[in-house]
Motif scaffolding. Structure first.
Motif, mmCIF file in Angstrom:
data_model
loop_
_atom_site.group_PDB
_atom_site.id
_atom_site.type_symbol
_atom_site.label_atom_id
_atom_site.label_comp_id
_atom_site.label_asym_id
_atom_site.label_seq_id
_atom_site.Cartn_x
_atom_site.Cartn_y
_atom_site.Cartn_z
ATOM 1 N N THR A 195 0.847 -1.187 0.000
ATOM 2 C CA THR A 195 0.000 0.000 0.000
ATOM 3 C C THR A 195 0.887 1.243 0.000
ATOM 4 N N ALA A 196 0.393 2.285 -0.620
ATOM 5 C CA ALA A 196 1.109 3.562 -0.643
ATOM 6 C C ALA A 196 0.148 4.642 -0.172
ATOM 7 N N SER A 197 0.689 5.608 0.562
ATOM 8 C CA SER A 197 -0.175 6.585 1.221
ATOM 9 C C SER A 197 -0.914 7.573 0.317
ATOM 10 N N PRO A 198 -0.395 7.938 -0.868
ATOM 11 C CA PRO A 198 -1.143 8.961 -1.607
ATOM 12 C C PRO A 198 -2.563 8.502 -1.937
ATOM 13 N N ARG A 199 -3.498 9.456 -1.869
ATOM 14 C CA ARG A 199 -4.866 9.156 -2.275
ATOM 15 C C ARG A 199 -4.875 8.994 -3.787
ATOM 16 N N PRO A 200 -5.827 8.207 -4.329
ATOM 17 C CA PRO A 200 -5.897 8.081 -5.789
ATOM 18 C C PRO A 200 -5.987 9.467 -6.422
ATOM 19 N N GLY A 201 -5.137 9.739 -7.383
ATOM 20 C CA GLY A 201 -5.169 11.006 -8.094
ATOM 21 C C GLY A 201 -4.466 12.146 -7.391
ATOM 22 N N GLN A 202 -3.953 11.889 -6.193
ATOM 23 C CA GLN A 202 -3.260 12.970 -5.468
ATOM 24 C C GLN A 202 -2.027 13.443 -6.250
ATOM 25 N N VAL A 203 -1.772 14.738 -6.183
ATOM 26 C CA VAL A 203 -0.610 15.302 -6.858
ATOM 27 C C VAL A 203 0.457 15.628 -5.814
ATOM 28 N N LEU A 204 1.623 15.003 -5.940
ATOM 29 C CA LEU A 204 2.702 15.214 -4.976
ATOM 30 C C LEU A 204 3.805 16.040 -5.622
ATOM 31 N N ALA A 226 -3.642 -5.066 -11.641
ATOM 32 C CA ALA A 226 -2.802 -5.639 -12.697
ATOM 33 C C ALA A 226 -2.747 -4.739 -13.938
ATOM 34 N N HIS A 227 -3.809 -3.968 -14.162
ATOM 35 C CA HIS A 227 -3.843 -3.114 -15.354
ATOM 36 C C HIS A 227 -3.348 -1.700 -15.073
ATOM 37 N N LYS A 228 -2.848 -1.478 -13.868
ATOM 38 C CA LYS A 228 -2.341 -0.171 -13.468
ATOM 39 C C LYS A 228 -3.387 0.925 -13.665
ATOM 40 N N THR A 229 -4.569 0.696 -13.143
ATOM 41 C CA THR A 229 -5.618 1.713 -13.295
ATOM 42 C C THR A 229 -6.070 2.275 -11.956
ATOM 43 N N THR A 230 -5.835 1.546 -10.857
ATOM 44 C CA THR A 230 -6.334 2.009 -9.564
ATOM 45 C C THR A 230 -5.215 2.604 -8.710
ATOM 46 N N ASN A 231 -5.602 3.504 -7.811
ATOM 47 C CA ASN A 231 -4.667 4.080 -6.825
ATOM 48 C C ASN A 231 -3.420 4.713 -7.422
ATOM 49 N N LEU A 232 -3.557 5.271 -8.613
ATOM 50 C CA LEU A 232 -2.403 5.953 -9.197
ATOM 51 C C LEU A 232 -2.315 7.348 -8.600
ATOM 52 N N PHE A 233 -1.118 7.851 -8.496
ATOM 53 C CA PHE A 233 -0.940 9.226 -8.032
ATOM 54 C C PHE A 233 0.042 9.922 -8.968
ATOM 55 N N GLU A 234 0.078 11.233 -8.836
ATOM 56 C CA GLU A 234 0.892 12.004 -9.767
ATOM 57 C C GLU A 234 2.035 12.665 -9.021
ATOM 58 N N ILE A 235 3.177 12.750 -9.667
ATOM 59 C CA ILE A 235 4.273 13.513 -9.082
ATOM 60 C C ILE A 235 4.597 14.641 -10.041
ATOM 61 N N GLN A 236 4.715 15.820 -9.461
ATOM 62 C CA GLN A 236 5.032 16.978 -10.271
ATOM 63 C C GLN A 236 6.481 17.375 -9.995
ATOM 64 N N ALA A 237 7.286 17.382 -11.058
ATOM 65 C CA ALA A 237 8.701 17.722 -10.903
ATOM 66 C C ALA A 237 8.858 19.204 -10.642
ATOM 67 N N ILE A 238 9.931 19.551 -9.941
ATOM 68 C CA ILE A 238 10.205 20.958 -9.666
ATOM 69 C C ILE A 238 10.605 21.644 -10.957
ATOM 70 N N THR A 239 11.379 20.918 -11.748
ATOM 71 C CA THR A 239 12.014 21.515 -12.914
ATOM 72 C C THR A 239 11.172 21.387 -14.178
ATOM 73 N N GLY A 240 10.046 20.676 -14.097
ATOM 74 C CA GLY A 240 9.239 20.478 -15.288
ATOM 75 C C GLY A 240 9.755 19.366 -16.189
ATOM 76 N N ARG A 241 10.723 18.585 -15.666
ATOM 77 C CA ARG A 241 11.222 17.437 -16.446
ATOM 78 C C ARG A 241 10.100 16.457 -16.670
ATOM 79 N N HIS A 242 10.131 15.787 -17.811
ATOM 80 C CA HIS A 242 9.100 14.810 -18.108
ATOM 81 C C HIS A 242 9.722 13.490 -18.524
ATOM 82 N N VAL A 243 9.058 12.416 -18.116
ATOM 83 C CA VAL A 243 9.579 11.063 -18.358
ATOM 84 C C VAL A 243 9.971 10.811 -19.800
ATOM 85 N N SER A 244 9.092 11.151 -20.747
ATOM 86 C CA SER A 244 9.357 10.790 -22.135
ATOM 87 C C SER A 244 10.624 11.474 -22.632
#
Ligand SMILES: *[C@@H]1O[C@H](CO)[C@@H](O)[C@H](O)[C@H]1NC(C)=O
Ligand SMILES: *[C@@H]1O[C@H](CO)[C@@H](O)[C@H](O)[C@H]1NC(C)=O
Ligand SMILES: *[C@@H]1O[C@H](CO)[C@@H](O)[C@H](O)[C@H]1NC(C)=O
Ligand SMILES: *[C@@H]1O[C@H](CO)[C@@H](O)[C@H](O)[C@H]1NC(C)=O
Length: 206
Positions: A36-45, A155-173
């Protein structure tokens, strides 16, 4: 030319596949850990500021001894692309040696069956790029091979996802693209060098 082809193959290989050579398939792992992870679903960290508390333990309804081989637990932060259909490279690669979706190590702990439910609070690292995430824990045996896992989403990575916002605006892709970019620029340089060498040889021969 054979050397060039070999280099091309190895650069492509290291770009697409990573550099470790374990042959463990994600689909062969037992899903026995509850995570389990503490962020609420959809929470932005916020990276570098907010905390994630992760807890993990073996599913207690499984037969005793299920966890006999577990020596170490590694908890990781994993990308969960919102659209998986057109971004195959961001899915969990079944061959774990090639998987790039769980790049951020949260914590590594010896596995203890006595104190089953372990937890750890992690301040999101400053260099985590903006994306949607979940948490996954892997159990390793004494050879350091993955034997089991558990994750904070389905299994489909659809539930309890949360978002992280980078300080610098870096993006994964962008991150992943830049790794490939540098591999290809080395390749291009090498191609240029070989070509020049061939030209030079031809000139000398005349
Ligand atoms: C997993 O990847 C490694 C390195 O890329 C490769 O050598 C190995 O054959 C792959 N194993 C499977 C089962 O696909
Ligand atoms: C995160 O944890 C650290 C260390 O325990 C604490 O100093 C900080 O205030 C926490 N951050 C937030 C946003 O709660
Ligand atoms: C561990 O215990 C905490 C607190 O009781 C609970 O919230 C969490 O769901 C438990 N985690 C697991 C993986 O059992
Ligand atoms: C725990 O294990 C039982 C028995 O295999 C299974 O039915 C159950 O779904 C598992 N619980 C979770 C949360 O995965």
């Amino acid at each position: 030319m054979a050397a060039y082809a070999l280099l091309l193959a190895s650069i492509l290989f290291s770009c697409l596949c990573g550099s470790s050579y374990g042959f463990i398939l994600f689909s062969s792992l037992q899903k026995t850990l509850l995570v389990t992870a503490s962020p609420r679903p959809g929470q932005v960290l916020k990276a570098g500021v907010d905390n994630i508390t992760v807890s993990w333990g073996v599913n207690q309804t499984l037969p005793a001894g299920t966890d006999a081989a577990y020596k170490t637990i590694k908890v990781k932060l994993c990308y969960a692309p919102v659209s998986q259909t057109d971004r195959a490279w961001r899915k969990t690669e079944d061959n774990l040696s090639k998987d790039k979706t769980c790049q951020f190590a949260i914590v590594s702990r010896p596995y203890t069956s006595t104190n089953n439910n372990q937890s750890f609070t992690w301040t999101v690292e400053r260099d985590v790029p903006t994306a949607t995430y979940f948490v996954r824990a892997y159990a390793y045996n004494s050879d350091g091979a993955e034997v089991a896992y558990g994750q904070s989403t389905d299994a489909h990575k659809t539930t309890n996802l949360f978002e992280i916002q980078a300080i610098t605006g870096r993006h994964v892709s962008l991150d992943i693209a830049s790794v490939c970019f540098s591999a290809f620029s080395v390749l291009a340089l090498f191609g240029f060098f070989m070509n020049e060498k061939r030209k030079a040889k031809r000139t000398r021969g005349k």
